[in-house]
Motif scaffolding. Structure first.
Motif, PDB file in Angstrom:
ATOM      1  N   ASN A   5       0.820  -1.214   0.000  1.00 34.53           N
ATOM      2  CA  ASN A   5       0.000   0.000   0.000  1.00 34.53           C
ATOM      3  C   ASN A   5       0.858   1.270   0.000  1.00 34.53           C
ATOM      4  O   ASN A   5       0.356   2.365  -0.213  1.00 34.53           O
ATOM      5  CB  ASN A   5      -0.923   0.020   1.224  1.00 34.53           C
ATOM      6  CG  ASN A   5      -2.083  -0.923   1.018  1.00 34.53           C
ATOM      7  OD1 ASN A   5      -2.357  -1.332  -0.120  1.00 34.53           O
ATOM      8  ND2 ASN A   5      -2.732  -1.286   2.108  1.00 34.53           N
ATOM      9  N   ARG A   6       2.148   1.063   0.303  1.00 35.18           N
ATOM     10  CA  ARG A   6       3.023   2.238   0.306  1.00 35.18           C
ATOM     11  C   ARG A   6       3.145   2.857  -1.087  1.00 35.18           C
ATOM     12  O   ARG A   6       3.596   3.986  -1.222  1.00 35.18           O
ATOM     13  CB  ARG A   6       4.402   1.861   0.851  1.00 35.18           C
ATOM     14  CG  ARG A   6       4.316   1.554   2.341  1.00 35.18           C
ATOM     15  CD  ARG A   6       5.684   1.439   2.977  1.00 35.18           C
ATOM     16  NE  ARG A   6       5.505   1.293   4.428  1.00 35.18           N
ATOM     17  CZ  ARG A   6       6.498   1.288   5.297  1.00 35.18           C
ATOM     18  NH1 ARG A   6       7.735   1.411   4.873  1.00 35.18           N
ATOM     19  NH2 ARG A   6       6.267   1.160   6.589  1.00 35.18           N
ATOM     20  N   LEU A   7       2.751   2.084  -2.116  1.00 35.09           N
ATOM     21  CA  LEU A   7       2.705   2.642  -3.466  1.00 35.09           C
ATOM     22  C   LEU A   7       1.909   3.943  -3.462  1.00 35.09           C
ATOM     23  O   LEU A   7       2.290   4.914  -4.125  1.00 35.09           O
ATOM     24  CB  LEU A   7       2.068   1.650  -4.443  1.00 35.09           C
ATOM     25  CG  LEU A   7       1.803   2.192  -5.853  1.00 35.09           C
ATOM     26  CD1 LEU A   7       3.110   2.477  -6.590  1.00 35.09           C
ATOM     27  CD2 LEU A   7       0.965   1.205  -6.669  1.00 35.09           C
ATOM     28  N   TYR A   8       0.822   3.946  -2.675  1.00 32.95           N
ATOM     29  CA  TYR A   8      -0.045   5.126  -2.685  1.00 32.95           C
ATOM     30  C   TYR A   8       0.657   6.341  -2.075  1.00 32.95           C
ATOM     31  O   TYR A   8       0.398   7.477  -2.449  1.00 32.95           O
ATOM     32  CB  TYR A   8      -1.374   4.826  -1.978  1.00 32.95           C
ATOM     33  CG  TYR A   8      -2.082   3.680  -2.663  1.00 32.95           C
ATOM     34  CD1 TYR A   8      -2.515   3.842  -3.991  1.00 32.95           C
ATOM     35  CD2 TYR A   8      -2.258   2.453  -2.041  1.00 32.95           C
ATOM     36  CE1 TYR A   8      -3.125   2.786  -4.655  1.00 32.95           C
ATOM     37  CE2 TYR A   8      -2.876   1.402  -2.693  1.00 32.95           C
ATOM     38  CZ  TYR A   8      -3.302   1.574  -4.016  1.00 32.95           C
ATOM     39  OH  TYR A   8      -3.898   0.546  -4.686  1.00 32.95           O
ATOM     40  N   ILE A  11       2.630   7.631  -4.994  1.00 38.41           N
ATOM     41  CA  ILE A  11       1.758   8.338  -5.938  1.00 38.41           C
ATOM     42  C   ILE A  11       1.339   9.681  -5.338  1.00 38.41           C
ATOM     43  O   ILE A  11       1.325  10.713  -6.005  1.00 38.41           O
ATOM     44  CB  ILE A  11       0.520   7.489  -6.294  1.00 38.41           C
ATOM     45  CG1 ILE A  11       0.950   6.131  -6.885  1.00 38.41           C
ATOM     46  CG2 ILE A  11      -0.413   8.233  -7.246  1.00 38.41           C
ATOM     47  CD1 ILE A  11       1.742   6.212  -8.173  1.00 38.41           C
ATOM     48  N   GLY A  12       1.047   9.655  -4.003  1.00 40.41           N
ATOM     49  CA  GLY A  12       0.666  10.890  -3.312  1.00 40.41           C
ATOM     50  C   GLY A  12       1.752  11.939  -3.405  1.00 40.41           C
ATOM     51  O   GLY A  12       1.484  13.116  -3.689  1.00 40.41           O
TER      52      GLY A  12
ATOM     53  N   ARG B 175       9.869   1.642   0.852  1.00 34.41           N
ATOM     54  CA  ARG B 175       8.966   0.645   0.279  1.00 34.41           C
ATOM     55  C   ARG B 175       9.281  -0.746   0.827  1.00 34.41           C
ATOM     56  O   ARG B 175       8.391  -1.548   1.089  1.00 34.41           O
ATOM     57  CB  ARG B 175       9.076   0.653  -1.253  1.00 34.41           C
ATOM     58  CG  ARG B 175       8.460  -0.574  -1.958  1.00 34.41           C
ATOM     59  CD  ARG B 175       6.961  -0.688  -1.701  1.00 34.41           C
ATOM     60  NE  ARG B 175       6.375  -1.933  -2.210  1.00 34.41           N
ATOM     61  CZ  ARG B 175       6.378  -3.093  -1.568  1.00 34.41           C
ATOM     62  NH1 ARG B 175       6.951  -3.226  -0.385  1.00 34.41           N
ATOM     63  NH2 ARG B 175       5.795  -4.160  -2.100  1.00 34.41           N
ATOM     64  N   TYR B 367       4.082   2.159 -10.422  1.00 35.26           N
ATOM     65  CA  TYR B 367       2.963   1.222 -10.522  1.00 35.26           C
ATOM     66  C   TYR B 367       3.447  -0.126 -11.034  1.00 35.26           C
ATOM     67  O   TYR B 367       3.130  -1.187 -10.478  1.00 35.26           O
ATOM     68  CB  TYR B 367       1.891   1.806 -11.446  1.00 35.26           C
ATOM     69  CG  TYR B 367       0.812   0.830 -11.817  1.00 35.26           C
ATOM     70  CD1 TYR B 367      -0.205   0.501 -10.903  1.00 35.26           C
ATOM     71  CD2 TYR B 367       0.813   0.206 -13.066  1.00 35.26           C
ATOM     72  CE1 TYR B 367      -1.178  -0.421 -11.241  1.00 35.26           C
ATOM     73  CE2 TYR B 367      -0.165  -0.712 -13.416  1.00 35.26           C
ATOM     74  CZ  TYR B 367      -1.159  -1.021 -12.492  1.00 35.26           C
ATOM     75  OH  TYR B 367      -2.121  -1.935 -12.826  1.00 35.26           O
ATOM     76  N   GLU B 370       5.468  -1.995  -8.445  1.00 39.11           N
ATOM     77  CA  GLU B 370       4.684  -2.608  -7.382  1.00 39.11           C
ATOM     78  C   GLU B 370       4.087  -3.945  -7.833  1.00 39.11           C
ATOM     79  O   GLU B 370       3.895  -4.853  -7.025  1.00 39.11           O
ATOM     80  CB  GLU B 370       3.574  -1.639  -6.934  1.00 39.11           C
ATOM     81  CG  GLU B 370       2.832  -2.053  -5.687  1.00 39.11           C
ATOM     82  CD  GLU B 370       3.758  -2.316  -4.486  1.00 39.11           C
ATOM     83  OE1 GLU B 370       4.563  -1.420  -4.172  1.00 39.11           O
ATOM     84  OE2 GLU B 370       3.696  -3.409  -3.899  1.00 39.11           O
TER      85      GLU B 370
END
Lengths: 620, 445
Positions: A5-8, A11-12, B175, B367, B370
């Protein structure tokens, strides 16, 4: 938090940075316009292309004022490296020590900006440098326009140019610092016509002010349009002749064409060469002219109020007739002058009594004391003061005590006192006897030579005048300002002028006050004047017009400390009239002795500093 | 065996767009005003076209390479690049002064550009090793070691900008499990840093004391929190003082001034204040001496850059028509300040679109990263995106005047062979790994 979820978070962060950047760009590009304007200033350099200034010609088309190109060698010190200094110095015929000195000075001023390293290149150097300048990339030749005068006099009339002041910069957006504009004379009063329209070339420059090419494809460039040529009314030949006649005398000549108000010449003496106030020499020469005790910069013709002396009798007589206190047949006695109580106004020997016409011809002082007192003591008015006010109104209608409106700057109104001045001087109930000296143009009255010439023109016209103007028309379309065509009538009816003219017609004939100065074959109507002045010998004054019918020229001559009007002013005026009316100017004068005497006369007490007022030969 | 190339075409298209746009802008910034449009390989824009060609060949080779090669040779590449950096450093110490490149013919090869690629590979390899997670002292130390070693070498080359880029690997570690507190701490430290430069340190310490005092008072019942607050206070105070010391005594004048210019400080005024006992550490005379020279340069860069961008207004002056650009008023415009050309010639609309496209590419890589099934590809993907992001952020940030002038290129845009080739390698190595994700899945099945 689940790691995927750290992807968000990433992106943020991206979105946040995007928003910050775009907001910042919005501020820089849209809100804060200062950058935009700074960009205009930094990236482009506006080069002004100066238009050719209009020339000034005389009434026959003879060139009086024109432009000349001068060439300066410029250097951008920062770029002046690795060039063949010795070769350049050889071309310039300059020793390297001097060259280095100039280069150092230019570097000190501003290493990035172009400075003059050799001013006013002689023409042969200019052509030679044109061929080899490419070898010296830091150097270039700049062409500038300088003013040249075809005459070494008429300086007050033509005027000179000078750098604009800071105040003028704020008043007129046309000018930029360092621009040159007309300071006096025609150069000043016709500045807006003469100057033309500036052109501009916008070039891209880099941070070293190096030109990179034209800006926006030349979209903002404009070509200059040359200034309009001014056709003056001056008769250059007459002007030069007048200057020769007045050489070594102090005084002034103003000649007007009565039927148009065109000024044929305005001579001042002492005078100076307008070419002295051109280019680099201007400041130095101006200072020495300013300090010259003979005041060559002083424009006597327009600014010096002289007591008009007996020439004023013409005006007095006209006012008297209009006021009904005087008729052509009125006679007054004169026995050596006018006596009333303690007052005595002396007069020279002549027959008595005289009528009006002869009072002009003989210039009787006593006659005009009677005339003036009857004007002021006229029972139509409640008081002397009221009559005096009426009298000043008459004077104003003759252009006395007011500006004539000539198209030259810095005109003086002359001197006409208000009644309050006399109250202050003689008490509240002052009387006509207090001011009797004004009846013969002495005392509290002062006229400029221009105003006196204008009186001659008014009499020539039998009662009206056009505003004196030095310019005939402007530009190729021959534009004439409408004010030039407007007649100004005096408050005196034209029928009263004939008697005066009849009297003036005999002044230069036997029995007249200037009997020996007449020119055979020319009917000159004139009036002499001899103005007392507290500083020395009387001023010699003369007003005249000719011919009597259909007058072509009206003139006033004043020679300071010249004695009687007939001594200097009359001969000079009549010689001027003769010259002007002659179809062929090369025909010698009918009065060679008189001409010779005038030319040689030296009233300044100095040994000759005669300027040879011969027109400078001019190419083209 | 027929292998279909499952490459992410969106990324490829965005990459091509940005690279070509870059070449166009380099042409604009580089060519003369009245120059006819033509290919001139002696000029920078001509060379850039050449570099694009070389990149295309390398990209093609990468796509042909077996994906396992990258995993296999990661450490090898890392060691080779580190070796190159060491060689540079060694020759530099002989030649007086550091050098950041090897000269090959007329081209200069900058190993520090490839060091990022190598570090990304090595870090991915290490974290992708079976049984290794970003946990435990040893693994964390090794991870940081992989990052810090090339960073230190680059720093020793005096290439501060490139060295700072290695900081972006912190994002990758985040990450992979680095606590978010570290990021918050980083932001806190940065904030204190800025405040320390702007205000007298004594004031900051007093302010911290008051905050800490109030916190302690309201939480006086909870001993642990009181202890924590006191620790934070002491550590912060020490940090402030050491920052002041570093800024005054260790940073070179040009570095001080870059920071000051970014913080909108008048350099002269700042030094004047400092000399009046503003700081507890005296600024040395020798530093004052060369300040006048360097001060003008850095503030000049930023000022010119802002003017240039500001001149673009809504839609800009159009291709090859930027007056500031054509007048060559912005130093290094074809390299580090290439964004000025975008700003001036394409205006707010163009710049916004450009930023959007760029961020879309970076976001797309995050993206894609991930969705990787193996850690090696994922770490490498995150590294790729983070490196690009850091460059993008710092480069444009400095061009629009919100970050200090740090001379690092804008990937795919700025002129320069080493940077274009290394970034292309980075991106396409990842895209190759991503393309193989399908194979991996099919193999697992």
């Amino acid at each position: 938090m689940e790691k995927s979820n750290r992807l968000y978070v990433f992106i943020g962060i991206l979105v946040l940075i995007g928003i910050i950047f775009i907001s910042r760009l919005f501020y820089l590009q849209i809100i804060d316009t200062s950058n935009y304007y700074k960009a205009q200033a930094y990236g482009s350099n506006e080069i002004t292309i100066y238009p050719a200034r209009g020339t000034i010609v005389d009434r026959y088309g003879k060139l009086m004022v024109y432009n000349d190109a001068v060439y300066d060698l410029m250097v951008v010190p920062q770029k002046a490296k690795d060039f063949d200094k010795v070769a350049l110095c050889n071309e310039l015929m300059l020793d390297t020590v001097e060259f280095n000195k100039r280069l150092k000075k230019a570097t000190k001023y501003n290493p990035r900006e172009a400075s003059v390293i050799y001013k006013n290149l002689p023409f042969h150097l200019y052509t030679r440098l044109q061929e080899i300048i490419y070898q010296f990339p830091a150097f270039y030749i700049e062409t500038k326009i300088d003013r040249r005068y075809n005459i070494n006099g008429a300086a007050h009339l033509l005027g000179y140019m000078g750098e604009v002041t800071e105040k003028q910069l704020t008043l007129d957006k046309y000018y930029k610092p360092g621009d040159i504009k007309g300071i006096t004379g025609l150069e000043k009063s016709y500045e807006i016509y003469l100057r033309g329209k500036k052109g501009k070339k916008v070039v891209l420059v880099d941070k070293f002010s190096k030109q990179q090419g034209s800006f926006a494809g030349g979209k903002f460039d404009s070509l200059p349009s040359a200034g309009q040529n001014v056709i003056s009314a001056i008769d250059l030949d007459l002007q030069v002749f007048g200057e020769q006649l007045l050489a070594n005398k102090i005084g002034s000549i103003v000649a007007i064409e009565p039927s148009t108000g065109e000024v044929l010449s305005i001579v001042n003496s002492p005078n100076y060469d307008p070419n002295l106030l051109v280019g680099q020499r201007r400041n130095k020469n101006f200072a020495s002219l300013l300090l010259d005790p003979s005041k060559p910069l002083f424009n006597r013709a327009l600014k010096a109020p002289y007591p008009p002396g007996s020439t004023f009798k013409t005006v007095q007589a006209l006012i008297g007739m209009q006021e009904g206190v005087l008729t052509p047949d009125t006679k007054y006695p004169c026995h050596g002058g006018y006596h009333m109580g303690s007052i005595t106004v002396g007069c020279h020997a002549h027959g008595s009594p005289l009528d009006l016409k002869n009072s002009i011809t003989k210039s009787c002082n006593a006659y005009y004391c009677y005339v003036y007192r009857s004007i002021l003591d006229n029972p139509r008015y409640n008081s002397v003061q009221d009559a005096y006010v009426k009298w000043t109104q008459y004077l104003n209608s003759f252009g006395i005590g007011v500006n004539t409106g000539i198209d030259l700057p810095e005109e003086s109104r002359g001197i006409v006192k208000k009644p309050s001045w006399f109250e202050h001087e003689f008490g509240k109930n002052w009387r006509s006897s207090n001011v009797v000296s004004m009846s013969i143009g002495q005392g509290q009255i002062g006229l400029t030579p221009l105003q006196m010439a204008n009186i001659a023109a008014i009499i020539a016209n039998r009662g009206y005048y056009y505003t004196p103007h030095v310019v005939r028309s402007i530009g190729d379309q021959h534009f004439v300002p409408p004010s030039f065509k407007q007649r100004h009538y005096t408050m005196v009816n034209s029928m009263y002028f004939d008697t005066i003219i009849a009297g003036m017609a005999n002044v230069c004939s036997p029995g007249g006050t200037a009997s020996r100065t007449g020119i055979p074959g020319i009917s000159i109507c004139a009036k002499t004047g001899t103005a007392q002045n507290p500083h020395g010998k009387d001023h010699s004054i003369f007003i005249a017009f000719a011919p009597r019918d259909n007058p072509k020229i009206a003139i006033c001559v004043i020679v300071e400390n010249g004695g009687f009007g007939a001594d200097y002013a009359a001969p000079i005026a009549n010689l001027m009239i003769e010259r002007y009316l002659a179809k062929d100017r090369t025909v010698p004068t009918q009065k060679p002795d008189m001409l010779d005497r005038m030319m040689k006369a030296n009233l300044t007490g100095k040994t000759s500093t005669v300027k040879d007022s011969v027109i400078i030969a001019k190419p083209n | 065996m027929e292998e279909k190339l499952h490459i992410d075409w969106l990324s490829v298209i965005l990459y091509i767009l940005i690279v070509l746009f870059g070449a166009i802008n380099i042409y604009s910034a580089n060519s003369g005003v009245d120059e006819v449009l033509k290919l001139d390989f002696s000029k920078e824009y001509g060379k850039q076209i050449l570099f694009i060609g070389i990149s295309a060949i390398i990209v093609f080779l990468i796509l042909l390479t077996d994906y396992k090669f990258f995993n296999f040779s990661a450490y090898g590449i890392y060691i080779v690049v580190i070796g190159l950096l060491l060689v540079l450093l060694a020759t530099g110490s002989f030649n007086k002064g550091a050098q950041a490149w090897f000269k090959i013919g007329s081209f200069k090869l900058q190993p520090s550009e490839f060091a990022k690629y190598a570090t990304a590979l090595a870090l991915a390899k290490f974290l992708g090793t079976f049984d290794v997670k970003f946990e435990g002292k040893r693994n964390i130390l090794i991870s940081f070691g992989i990052i810090l070693f090339p960073m230190l070498l680059t720093l020793l080359q005096n290439d501060t900008g490139s060295a700072l880029v290695f900081g972006c690997f912190v994002l990758v570690l985040f990450r992979e499990g680095l606590s978010g507190w570290w990021l918050i701490l980083g932001v806190y430290l940065l904030t204190i840093f800025v405040i320390t430069i702007l205000l007298p340190s004594i004031q900051i310490i007093i302010a911290l004391l008051i905050i800490c005092g109030l916190f302690t008072y309201f939480n006086r019942a909870r001993k642990q929190l009181v202890f924590l607050a006191l620790t934070v206070f002491l550590a912060s105070s020490f940090y402030v003082l050491s920052l002041d010391f570093v800024f005054a005594k260790i940073l070179k004048p040009h570095q001080q001034q870059r920071i000051l210019v970014t913080l909108n400080q008048d350099v002269d005024e700042y030094y004047a204040k400092k000399s009046k006992g503003f700081s507890i550490f005296k600024f040395e005379k020798s530093k004052e001496k060369d300040k006048s020279e360097s001060k003008r340069d850095y503030s000049y860069n930023v000022r010119q850059s802002k003017i240039s961008i500001g001149a673009g207004r809504w839609v800009g002056n159009g291709f090859n028509n930027g007056t500031q650009t054509k007048a060559k008023l912005v130093p290094e415009q074809h390299t580090d300040f290439i964004f000025c050309t975008v700003g001036e010639e394409y205006g707010f609309v163009g710049s916004t679109l450009f930023i959007a496209i760029y961020l879309l590419l970076i976001g797309r890589i995050y993206y894609l990263a991930e969705r990787q099934k193996n850690v090696f590809s994922r770490v490498f993907g995150y590294s790729t995106a983070s490196i690009l992001f850091f460059h993008f952020f710092v480069n444009i940030g400095m061009a629009i005047g919100i970050l200090p002038v740090i001379g690092i290129p804008l990937p795919f845009m700025s002129y320069g062979g080493s940077s274009l080739i290394s970034f292309s390698m980075l991106l396409f190595t990842f895209l190759k790994l991503d393309a193989n994700r399908i194979n991996e899945i099919s193999r697992l099945n």
